[in-house]
Write a protein that holds these residues in place. Structure first.
Motif, short mmCIF file in Angstrom:
data_model
loop_
_atom_site.label_atom_id
_atom_site.label_comp_id
_atom_site.label_asym_id
_atom_site.label_seq_id
_atom_site.Cartn_x
_atom_site.Cartn_y
_atom_site.Cartn_z
N TYR A 183 0.83 -1.20 0.00
CA TYR A 183 0.00 0.00 0.00
C TYR A 183 0.87 1.26 0.00
O TYR A 183 0.58 2.23 -0.71
N ILE A 184 1.92 1.25 0.82
CA ILE A 184 2.79 2.43 0.91
C ILE A 184 3.53 2.66 -0.41
O ILE A 184 3.59 3.78 -0.93
N PHE A 185 4.09 1.59 -0.97
CA PHE A 185 4.79 1.71 -2.25
C PHE A 185 3.83 2.19 -3.35
O PHE A 185 4.19 3.02 -4.19
N LEU A 186 2.62 1.63 -3.35
CA LEU A 186 1.63 2.01 -4.37
C LEU A 186 1.26 3.48 -4.22
O LEU A 186 1.21 4.23 -5.22
N LEU A 187 1.00 3.92 -2.99
CA LEU A 187 0.61 5.31 -2.75
C LEU A 187 1.69 6.27 -3.21
O LEU A 187 1.44 7.19 -4.00
N LEU A 188 2.91 6.06 -2.72
CA LEU A 188 4.00 6.98 -3.06
C LEU A 188 4.34 6.92 -4.54
O LEU A 188 4.57 7.95 -5.18
N GLY A 189 4.36 5.71 -5.10
CA GLY A 189 4.72 5.57 -6.51
C GLY A 189 3.72 6.22 -7.44
O GLY A 189 4.10 7.01 -8.32
N ILE A 190 2.43 5.92 -7.25
CA ILE A 190 1.41 6.44 -8.16
C ILE A 190 1.27 7.95 -8.03
O ILE A 190 1.18 8.67 -9.03
N VAL A 191 1.26 8.45 -6.80
CA VAL A 191 1.09 9.89 -6.59
C VAL A 191 2.24 10.67 -7.22
O VAL A 191 2.03 11.63 -7.98
N LEU A 192 3.47 10.27 -6.93
CA LEU A 192 4.62 11.00 -7.46
C LEU A 192 4.73 10.84 -8.98
O LEU A 192 5.04 11.80 -9.70
N PHE A 193 4.50 9.62 -9.47
CA PHE A 193 4.56 9.37 -10.90
C PHE A 193 3.53 10.21 -11.64
O PHE A 193 3.83 10.86 -12.66
N SER A 194 2.30 10.25 -11.14
CA SER A 194 1.24 11.02 -11.79
C SER A 194 1.48 12.52 -11.68
O SER A 194 1.20 13.28 -12.62
N MET A 195 2.00 12.97 -10.54
CA MET A 195 2.31 14.39 -10.40
C MET A 195 3.35 14.82 -11.42
O MET A 195 3.23 15.89 -12.04
N ALA A 196 4.38 14.00 -11.61
CA ALA A 196 5.43 14.34 -12.56
C ALA A 196 4.88 14.44 -13.98
O ALA A 196 5.18 15.39 -14.72
N LEU A 197 4.06 13.46 -14.36
CA LEU A 197 3.49 13.49 -15.71
C LEU A 197 2.57 14.69 -15.90
O LEU A 197 2.54 15.32 -16.96
N THR A 198 1.80 15.02 -14.86
CA THR A 198 0.87 16.14 -14.96
C THR A 198 1.61 17.47 -15.03
O THR A 198 1.18 18.40 -15.72
N TRP A 199 2.73 17.58 -14.30
CA TRP A 199 3.53 18.81 -14.33
C TRP A 199 4.29 19.00 -15.63
O TRP A 199 4.69 20.11 -15.96
N SER A 200 4.54 17.91 -16.38
CA SER A 200 5.35 18.03 -17.59
C SER A 200 4.67 18.95 -18.60
O SER A 200 3.52 18.72 -18.98
N ASP A 201 5.37 20.02 -18.95
CA ASP A 201 4.87 21.05 -19.87
C ASP A 201 3.64 21.76 -19.33
O ASP A 201 2.93 22.44 -20.06
N ASN A 202 3.35 21.59 -18.02
CA ASN A 202 2.20 22.26 -17.42
C ASN A 202 2.40 22.39 -15.89
O ASN A 202 1.79 21.64 -15.13
N PRO A 203 3.29 23.27 -15.43
CA PRO A 203 3.94 24.36 -16.17
C PRO A 203 5.44 24.16 -16.39
O PRO A 203 6.11 25.07 -16.86
#
Length: 520
Positions: A183-203
């Motif tokens: 659960y901990i690995f999934l939480l940290l991995g998905i949140v950080l991974f998705s944040m990075a993709l969402t931030w790419s080129d925005n902004p």
């Protein structure tokens, strides 16, 4: 339906650059919480997880409806997303309380009701926005009321006997059985991974530390999760028994990931493309988008009947992905003269979506041991949402990159031949891109003909940018179509019930007592 209402909420509250988070928090929440909730439901039962999370969904919709800022709306959507995190349990319940022979019908029935709900919400939501710019608030009020009613109905009407593990294990033993490391690995991995993709080129650009470092850490946690599940925890979140019977589970996870990717791409980009290129009426945009779900209703009914009678799971799934591929090809080849044609294109998407989820869920559940039906349902829901959380930032990056690349040259080639000075070109590009009519009116040398030509150049840029999104979505869908060819039609679609609503022991004792009384 915050995904469909994101642009309307942003137009009312501001923060359009943050509106993608209205969709992302939903996908992330379901991905992170769906599988753990499904696993916990085997130890504490299904009922109160569904009721509690649904009530949180009610609270979230109320917060969104009262939002005064984009941050508040995103916070409300996080709460609302908690209501979606137990949806996989409904798939599990519908399957385990009915004979296996009827599982395709059960999942098709869920697809039917989901399609009705989605189509109705689109039409109602876009109608309210067409009446008033703040009409999305009414939409969330009504949604909150419906969610509250469903939570109460479930609380009072669904009363199954306790599951075996509810009695046999103490609370401490139940907590120890949960896969907390995963659960901990999934939480940290998905949140950080998705944040990075969402931030790419925005902004931020990809080489910025906000993106690069966050992405690297997120991937590290996801790799750690994979290593933990493969080598150290064989009965954890990704229970190894799911993959021992046949290959259906693995293929279902891959295919439903792509379905989530395709669904989120269409649900986000199709309405915006229609609004920018073809429709000025908000309600008509909703009508176009709702066609997907009306088609899904038809295909859900059809596949539930067909698969229940023929026990054929594989061929409908192959057909479904080919239908989705056709949809993406049609959208990718659309032109500025395709307004009427694009009204019909979502039929192909809907035919595919109505089949994919129901039959892949059936295939995966029958591939898993009966005791793991909730876990496999939760993993499917999480995998589908993971596809969505990855799709949105990737496709946004594709769209924004192509728009930035082509917008200047396309507008320039349209307006310069008409006599506009190149000195004011940056001003007209900025004004057209932002839709600022007041700024256009004060640019020297601008005429109605130049404005019309500039708008045509701008629309051509949008068309090209959307085209690359559909090409990418089509490539993923084609891979899923190939993978679905390797599904195995299950042989155990029989009349066995895995979790009858009546306690089987009590039922047997009543039958024995009845026989004894008849003999007497």
């Amino acid at each position: 339906m915050s995904l469909a209402q994101a642009q309307n909420i942003a137009a009312s509250l501001g923060g359009s650059s943050e509106s993608i988070w209205l969709s992302q928090v939903t996908a992330i929440t379901v991905t992170v919480l769906g599988p753990p909730i499904a696993q916990a439901a085997d130890y504490w039962g299904r009922k109160w997880f569904v009721v509690a999370t649904t009530l949180l969904g009610f609270a979230g919709c109320m917060v969104v409806s009262r939002s005064i800022s984009m941050g508040m709306a995103i916070g409300g959507e996080i709460l609302a997303a908690l209501g979606y995190s137990s949806q996989a349990l409904l798939n599990a319940i519908a399957s385990e309380i009915l004979p296996r022979r009827l599982r395709p019908a059960a999942q098709g029935g869920l697809g039917l009701t989901s399609g009705i709900g989605a189509a109705s919400s689109l039409l109602f939501g876009f109608h309210m926005v067409s009446v008033s710019p703040d009409g999305w608030r009414v939409f969330f009020y009504v949604t909150a009321a419906l969610i509250l009613i469903s939570a109460l109905l479930f609380a009072f009407l669904y009363n199954p006997p306790p599951r075996p593990l509810q009695h046999s294990l103490t609370t401490t033993e139940k907590l120890n059985h949960l896969d907390w490391t995963a659960y901990i690995f999934l939480l940290l991995g998905i949140v950080l991974f998705s944040m990075a993709l969402t931030w790419s080129d925005n902004p931020y650009p990809w080489n910025n530390s906000h993106v690069a470092v966050t992405f690297a850490i997120g991937v590290t946690f996801l790799v750690a999760l994979a290593i933990h599940q493969i080598f150290f925890k064989k009965d954890g979140l990704c229970h190894h028994e799911l993959f021992k019977k046949d290959r259906n589970c693995a293929i279902a996870f891959l295919c439903v990931f792509v379905e989530g990717l395709s669904f989120f791409a269409s649900n986000n980009f199709y309405p915006s493309e229609m609004a920018i290129l073809f429709e000025s009426d908000t309600f008509r945009v909703g009508c176009r988008a709702s066609i997907t779900f009306f088609a899904a209703i038809v295909s859900s009914i059809s596949v539930s009947i067909y698969s229940s009678l023929t026990k054929d799971i594989r061929n409908p799934v192959v057909f479904a992905y080919l239908s989705i591929v056709i949809y993406t090809v049609l959208m990718a080849t659309a032109t500025l003269d395709s307004s009427q044609a694009t009204f019909a294109y979502p039929v192909f998407l809907g035919l595919g979506l109505g089949i994919v989820v129901s039959n892949l869920t059936t295939a995966a559940q029958l591939s898993a041991p009966p005791a793991l039906i909730a876990i496999v349902s939760g993993l499917l829901a999480g995998t589908r949402s993971l596809g969505g959380s990855i799709a949105l930032p990737i496709f946004n990056s594709i769209f924004n990159g192509n728009f930035s690349k082509h917008v200047g040259s396309n507008i320039a080639s349209a307006v310069i031949p008409l006599g506009l000075s190149s000195n004011v070109l940056p001003r007209i590009i900025a004004a057209l891109s932002s839709g600022d009519q007041d700024a256009l009116a004060v640019i020297p040398g601008v005429t109605p003909e130049i404005i019309a030509a500039g708008i045509h150049g701008l629309k051509s840029t949008y068309l090209i940018s959307y085209r690359y999104v559909w090409v990418a979505a089509g490539a993923f869908s084609f891979m899923a179509a190939i993978a679905s060819c390797f599904l195995i039609n299950p042989k155990d679609l029989n009349m066995h019930v895995d979790a009858p609503l009546e306690d089987e022991k009590e039922h047997e004792q009543d039958a024995i007592g009845s026989q004894e009384r008849s003999k007497a």
